[in-house]
Design a protein around this motif. Structure first.
Motif, mmCIF file in Angstrom:
data_model
loop_
_atom_site.group_PDB
_atom_site.id
_atom_site.type_symbol
_atom_site.label_atom_id
_atom_site.label_comp_id
_atom_site.label_asym_id
_atom_site.label_seq_id
_atom_site.Cartn_x
_atom_site.Cartn_y
_atom_site.Cartn_z
ATOM 1 N N GLY A 1 0.821 -1.197 0.000
ATOM 2 C CA GLY A 1 0.000 0.000 0.000
ATOM 3 C C GLY A 1 0.854 1.244 0.000
ATOM 4 O O GLY A 1 2.074 1.190 0.213
ATOM 5 N N ILE A 2 0.224 2.374 -0.240
ATOM 6 C CA ILE A 2 0.895 3.663 -0.193
ATOM 7 C C ILE A 2 0.121 4.572 0.749
ATOM 8 O O ILE A 2 -1.109 4.643 0.698
ATOM 9 C CB ILE A 2 1.019 4.293 -1.604
ATOM 10 N N LEU A 3 0.838 5.254 1.632
ATOM 11 C CA LEU A 3 0.260 6.151 2.621
ATOM 12 C C LEU A 3 0.809 7.542 2.354
ATOM 13 O O LEU A 3 2.035 7.726 2.308
ATOM 14 C CB LEU A 3 0.618 5.674 4.029
ATOM 15 N N SER A 4 -0.076 8.519 2.171
ATOM 16 C CA SER A 4 0.375 9.847 1.761
ATOM 17 C C SER A 4 -0.472 10.942 2.386
ATOM 18 O O SER A 4 -1.679 10.779 2.585
ATOM 19 C CB SER A 4 0.327 9.962 0.229
ATOM 20 N N THR A 5 0.197 12.057 2.681
ATOM 21 C CA THR A 5 -0.516 13.249 3.146
ATOM 22 C C THR A 5 -0.638 14.287 2.030
ATOM 23 O O THR A 5 -1.168 15.380 2.258
ATOM 24 C CB THR A 5 0.229 13.884 4.343
ATOM 25 N N ALA A 6 -0.128 13.957 0.838
ATOM 26 C CA ALA A 6 -0.189 14.891 -0.288
ATOM 27 C C ALA A 6 -1.579 14.874 -0.925
ATOM 28 O O ALA A 6 -2.312 13.877 -0.829
ATOM 29 C CB ALA A 6 0.869 14.534 -1.328
ATOM 30 N N ALA A 7 -1.926 15.956 -1.584
ATOM 31 C CA ALA A 7 -3.229 16.063 -2.257
ATOM 32 C C ALA A 7 -3.145 15.399 -3.626
ATOM 33 O O ALA A 7 -3.048 16.059 -4.671
ATOM 34 C CB ALA A 7 -3.625 17.535 -2.393
ATOM 35 N N LEU A 8 -3.164 14.075 -3.637
ATOM 36 C CA LEU A 8 -3.035 13.304 -4.865
ATOM 37 C C LEU A 8 -4.305 12.498 -5.108
ATOM 38 O O LEU A 8 -4.970 12.060 -4.172
ATOM 39 C CB LEU A 8 -1.831 12.359 -4.785
ATOM 40 N N SER A 9 -4.616 12.260 -6.364
ATOM 41 C CA SER A 9 -5.780 11.462 -6.732
ATOM 42 C C SER A 9 -5.453 9.980 -6.547
ATOM 43 O O SER A 9 -4.276 9.593 -6.485
ATOM 44 C CB SER A 9 -6.152 11.725 -8.188
ATOM 45 N N PRO A 10 -6.463 9.119 -6.472
ATOM 46 C CA PRO A 10 -6.212 7.678 -6.383
ATOM 47 C C PRO A 10 -5.368 7.164 -7.549
ATOM 48 O O PRO A 10 -4.532 6.268 -7.368
ATOM 49 C CB PRO A 10 -7.624 7.083 -6.390
ATOM 50 N N GLU A 11 -5.586 7.714 -8.728
ATOM 51 C CA GLU A 11 -4.815 7.288 -9.895
ATOM 52 C C GLU A 11 -3.337 7.645 -9.731
ATOM 53 O O GLU A 11 -2.450 6.839 -10.053
ATOM 54 C CB GLU A 11 -5.378 7.940 -11.164
ATOM 55 N N GLU A 12 -3.076 8.833 -9.217
ATOM 56 C CA GLU A 12 -1.687 9.243 -9.006
ATOM 57 C C GLU A 12 -1.026 8.396 -7.916
ATOM 58 O O GLU A 12 0.153 8.019 -8.036
ATOM 59 C CB GLU A 12 -1.641 10.725 -8.633
ATOM 60 N N LEU A 13 -1.772 8.094 -6.870
ATOM 61 C CA LEU A 13 -1.230 7.249 -5.805
ATOM 62 C C LEU A 13 -0.906 5.853 -6.330
ATOM 63 O O LEU A 13 0.145 5.275 -5.994
ATOM 64 C CB LEU A 13 -2.227 7.155 -4.652
ATOM 65 N N MET A 14 -1.795 5.297 -7.168
ATOM 66 C CA MET A 14 -1.554 3.966 -7.724
ATOM 67 C C MET A 14 -0.315 3.959 -8.613
ATOM 68 O O MET A 14 0.481 3.003 -8.581
ATOM 69 C CB MET A 14 -2.778 3.492 -8.500
ATOM 70 N N GLU A 15 -0.123 4.994 -9.386
ATOM 71 C CA GLU A 15 1.064 5.085 -10.240
ATOM 72 C C GLU A 15 2.333 5.087 -9.394
ATOM 73 O O GLU A 15 3.314 4.413 -9.728
ATOM 74 C CB GLU A 15 1.008 6.348 -11.101
ATOM 75 N N ARG A 16 2.313 5.830 -8.307
ATOM 76 C CA ARG A 16 3.477 5.900 -7.431
ATOM 77 C C ARG A 16 3.716 4.564 -6.714
ATOM 78 O O ARG A 16 4.860 4.153 -6.517
ATOM 79 C CB ARG A 16 3.299 7.023 -6.416
#
Length: 376
Positions: A128-143
């Protein structure tokens, strides 16, 4: 501040951030302990993982310097239902939020941890990815997809230098694959002269320390990522009594020709029932592992199964049929968890004393005297 947790299957959790800000990835796992979150945070076996606590209230008794199981936390992220920012306990020295900020660890609260746990139990452990940045689900999945799991977790958690805790009794060489402080504590309470060595220490280097016995510690990750360690254990098997815990148990099995495999979602918590096959007695144990020894791989080896997990019947204990060596998958030093199984350290020391009586020429004193005579 808002935080997001995205699993590799696309499941998204949105909650509140605490601890550090930023972004992290890791294997998402869950721990069923009701208390002991400080010991969980500081357990090196969680290196590279995002840990979910199933108990809903975390942080209520704060953080103190006495309950750490290592010098620092090694987890990648922390997930809770409710984060309590104001602890109420006379031992509290600072808050869990302050601890996570100090070590750059991201926390997320106010999400449905019951749903997250059920998904892991049904689908299996996921990254999984855990983030406090204002990113979309698509951007999080790419990362998330752009990152890979670390296979060098043991070297990240092991000591880099030899150090000792002097004692008047048996000398124990503790091979540190990511050892919890509780193991050292149990040995030193029994008067042992403990020498801690790095995970890549060779068999010859260990022999030069003239041990009476060898303790294999717990540690993170897949045991097959550190097969060199299994080779060292195989070299020392029969020369010295050996006691393996958790990862040390798995490496002991690999050294004896058995095999390991990954569990669907692992065992992590302080209430796992384990049956001692020799007595039929059930012990409540503390556990933290994602791999197990394959039962069918024991056939054809010199290993015997001594303990099984009462929940899923996986192997929880082994002993060698010819040499003074045994291991358990759970944590007899507890922390957190019940201390029902600390007797295993006494069994280890009894094994050492019996081995020394049967092999008087191999005692540490005899080896040291021989070394002195050789130097003259």
């Amino acid at each position: 501040m808002q935080a997001k947790l995205l699993l590799e299957d696309g499941t998204l959790f949105t909650g509140r951030s605490f601890g550090a800000e930023g972004e992290t990835t890791g294997e998402v796992v869950f721990n069923t302990g009701i208390t002991g979150y400080q010991e969980v945070l500081s357990d090196p076996s969680y290196c590279g993982q995002i840990v979910t606590m199933t108990y809903p209230l975390i942080g209520n008794y704060g953080i103190n310097r006495d309950d750490f199981e290592s010098v620092r936390p090694f987890i990648n992220g922390f997930v809770v239902r409710r984060h309590e920012p104001v602890p109420s306990n006379w031992r509290a020295q600072y808050t869990i939020d302050e601890l996570l900020r100090e070590y750059g660890i991201i926390g997320i609260s106010d999400i449905d941890t019951r749903m997250l746990t059920r998904r892991i139990r049904h689908q299996g452990t996921m990254r999984g990815i855990l983030s406090t940045a204002a990113l979309s689900p698509e951007e999080l999945m790419e990362r998330l997809q752009a990152t890979s799991s670390s296979v060098d977790q043991v070297s990240q958690t092991s000591t880099r230098h030899i150090y000792s805790s002097p004692g008047a009794k048996e000398r124990i060489v503790l091979i540190d694959y990511g050892a919890k402080s509780g193991i050292m504590r149990e040995l030193t309470q029994r008067g042992c002269d403990v020498v801690v060595v790095p995970q890549d220490t060779t068999a010859e280097q260990i022999r030069r320390l003239h041990p009476d016995g060898i303790q294999l510690s717990n540690g993170p990750g897949d045991p097959k990522d550190v097969m060199a360690a299994a080779g060292v254990i195989a070299e020392l098997l029969g020369e010295y009594p050996i006691f393996g815990i958790c990862l040390g148990h798995q490496l002991f099995a690999l050294a004896c020709g058995a095999d390991t495999e990954k569990l669907k979602f692992g065992h992590r918590g302080g209430n796992h029932p384990v049956k001692d096959l020799s007595t039929g007695r059930c012990y409540i144990t503390s556990q933290n592992h994602g791999y197990t020894v394959k039962e069918e791989s024991i056939q054809g080896t010199d290993l015997e199964v001594t303990h099984i997990n009462n929940n899923d019947k996986t192997i929880e204990g082994l002993k060698h049929s010819k040499y003074p060596a045994f291991s358990v998958q759970y944590h007899p030093e507890a922390a957190p968890g019940p201390f029902d199984n600390s007797y295993l350290f006494d069994r280890f020391l009894d094994m050492i004393r019996e081995h020394k009586q049967q092999n008087p020429k191999k005692t540490r004193q005899a080896e040291m005297m021989a070394a002195v005579k050789g130097a003259r």
